[in-house]
Design an enzyme around this catalytic site. Structure first.
Site, PDB file in Angstrom:
ATOM      1  N   LEU A 142      55.096 143.370 -80.475  1.00  0.00           N
ATOM      2  CA  LEU A 142      54.651 142.308 -79.580  1.00  0.00           C
ATOM      3  C   LEU A 142      54.757 140.999 -80.348  1.00  0.00           C
ATOM      4  CD1 LEU A 142      51.404 143.770 -77.931  1.00  0.00           C
ATOM      5  CD2 LEU A 142      53.665 143.601 -76.910  1.00  0.00           C
ATOM      6  N   ASP A 143      55.109 139.924 -79.654  1.00  0.00           N
ATOM      7  CA  ASP A 143      55.153 138.621 -80.300  1.00  0.00           C
ATOM      8  C   ASP A 143      53.776 138.245 -80.831  1.00  0.00           C
ATOM      9  OD1 ASP A 143      57.815 138.416 -79.544  1.00  0.00           O
ATOM     10  OD2 ASP A 143      57.332 137.344 -77.684  1.00  0.00           O
ATOM     11  N   LYS A 144      53.759 137.356 -81.801  1.00  0.00           N
ATOM     12  CA  LYS A 144      52.500 136.928 -82.418  1.00  0.00           C
ATOM     13  C   LYS A 144      51.457 136.539 -81.376  1.00  0.00           C
ATOM     14  CE  LYS A 144      50.553 133.237 -85.288  1.00  0.00           C
ATOM     15  NZ  LYS A 144      50.852 132.009 -86.086  1.00  0.00           N
ATOM     16  N   ARG A 242      59.748 136.312 -71.621  1.00  0.00           N
ATOM     17  CA  ARG A 242      59.719 134.860 -71.720  1.00  0.00           C
ATOM     18  C   ARG A 242      61.082 134.255 -71.388  1.00  0.00           C
ATOM     19  NH1 ARG A 242      57.636 134.383 -77.710  1.00  0.00           N
ATOM     20  NH2 ARG A 242      57.567 132.141 -77.267  1.00  0.00           N
TER      21      ARG A 242
END
Length: 324
Positions: A142-144, A242
């Site tokens: 998962l992205d930060k 995104r």
């Protein structure tokens, strides 16, 4: 035999109709490792193509035979850190965590400590090493600034099985996202390849020569100048949700990388509302809310749900209360 005294793992692969891409990319996809790791194996002479030592730019043809010698994982020099971690499930094979926002998944040059991997090494003694010493146990990322559910493997057999399930699109990952503006339809399937941005290397983009990427979006709620949507991943490219929402013209609320000033593009009463929502969202409004997979050892279906964390819950409550 490696320097550790443990034998190498021998993997034999046969190129099929999907062949034709560079060997390092082709190998990375089949071993579930990064392209740089695949290139390293080739450069170390651990890969043969039809019995000969290849170059990473070589392109396997249908029927070609590739053999890889995988060394046992090197001892990790990454230290465990006492970082708060929400473990929602754990057994001898795996654990499921609910990642908070702001936590980087694995160490990198800009984040050598304070990562999810550091937290895992403190909380769990046995983790898969198949991802290399920098990513023990990590099956997917998962992205930060994305919160929510992740599955982590505790040994290599579980890691291989879960990675194969992920590649075969049998692990279902569902997200909740707030997208600026109004989607054109209640349900939209985006089928658009994603690759590295041509000039900004930290960004991804829809590009003709990118890797296949499919996301299904369903509108759940209409807010004043944004939609709350459910996003179901059919593939797992970097920044996929995104980038696909940006491609639709409705970027994720709070996305500082892809649309930092999008709220300023509204006029009339929506402009003030959009500014109010932007102030209340401290990071990208994206949360991994639902995770489903088959247990790698027992074969039992597993499902986990995660509600909005406090920051997104408060922003959603405000948006609903002012949507009229």
């Amino acid at each position: 035999m490696s320097g550790s005294g443990l034998p190498d793992e021998i993997i034999q692969l046969l190129a099929g109709d999907e062949a034709g891409e560079r060997l390092d990319s082709w190998l990375a996809a089949r071993l579930d490792v990064s392209r740089s790791r695949a290139a390293q194996l080739i450069e170390e002479g651990r890969v043969t193509l039809n019995g000969a030592v290849p170059k990473k730019r070589d392109r396997p043809a249908p029927g070609d035979r590739v053999e890889v010698r995988i060394p046992p994982p090197a001892p990790s020099h990454i230290s465990g850190e006492d970082i708060p971690l929400t473990i929602v499930y754990q057994d001898d094979d795996l654990l499921v965590i609910d990642k908070p926002p702001g936590l980087v998944v694995h160490p990198a040059p800009g984040n050598p400590t304070g990562t999810l991997v550091n937290a895992l090494l403190h909380a769990v003694n046995d983790l898969s090493g198949i991802g290399g010493v920098l990513r023990p146990g990590i099956v997917h990322r998962l992205d930060k600034d994305t919160s929510g559910l992740m599955v982590v493997a505790k040994h290599d057999d579980a890691h291989r099985t879960l990675s194969a399930e992920l590649k075969a699109r049998r692990i279902r990952r569902t997200y909740l996202a707030a997208a600026w503006g109004r989607l054109a339809r209640e349900e939209i399937l985006v089928d658009a390849p994603i690759g590295r941005h041509a000039t900004e290397r930290k960004r991804m983009a829809v590009t003709p020569d990118g890797r296949p990427a499919r996301t299904r979006f369903v509108r759940l709620e209409r807010w004043r100048a944004a939609d709350l949507v459910r996003a179901e991943l059919e593939t797992g490219r970097t920044h996929q949700i995104r980038v696909h929402l940006l491609h639709l013209g409705h970027p994720v609320v709070g996305d500082r990388t892809y649309a930092p000033e999008r709220h300023k593009g509204f006029g009339g009463p929506e402009r003030g509302w959009a500014a109010g929502l932007a102030r209340r969202v401290p990071r990208q409004f994206l949360h991994a809310t639902d995770l489903r997979f088959t247990h790698p050892r027992t074969g039992q279906p597993m499902r986990f749900d995660s509600p909005f964390p406090p920051d997104l819950a408060a922003a959603a409550e405000w948006a609903r209360g002012t949507a009229g």
